[in-house]
Motif scaffolding. Structure first.
Motif: not given
Length: 100
Positions: A19-20, A22-24, A26-27, A43, A46, A50
């Motif tokens: 679930r996380y 893609t966001r991870r 990117e960061l 970044a 953030e 998580q």
């Protein structure tokens, strides 16, 4: 045989990582390539916010049959004990026990 609770917990972690992911990613790219210190630190903050189990390093490879956490062979997705048993029984195609 591993405890059912450990197997279930690892599957929950696997879902959380997915679930996380893609966001991870990117960061992580922002942290690695950003020239602005403010953007980089934001970044990192953030990432730290998580869930801890969203990190893929917390996953554990487990035997697909009984959940054994040690001696995992990636090629088969099983533990060494299970692979040995299948090879002895002749149920692993293309694999033979060495004998000389």
């Amino acid at each position: 045989m591993a405890k059912k609770s450990k197997i279930v917990k690892n599957e929950q972690r696997r879902a959380l990582v997915a679930r996380y992911a893609t966001r991870r990613a990117e960061l992580k790219v922002i942290c690695a390539t950003s020239s602005s210190p403010e953007l980089r630190s934001a970044a990192r903050r953030e990432l730290a916010r998580q869930p801890r189990d969203a990190s893929p390093v917390r996953l554990r490879h487990r035997d697909a049959v009984d959940g054994r956490p040690r001696g995992y062979l990636r090629k088969f997705g099983l533990s060494r004990v299970r692979v040995r048993q299948l090879v002895h029984d002749g149920l692993a195609p293309g694999v033979r026990k060495a004998s000389w």
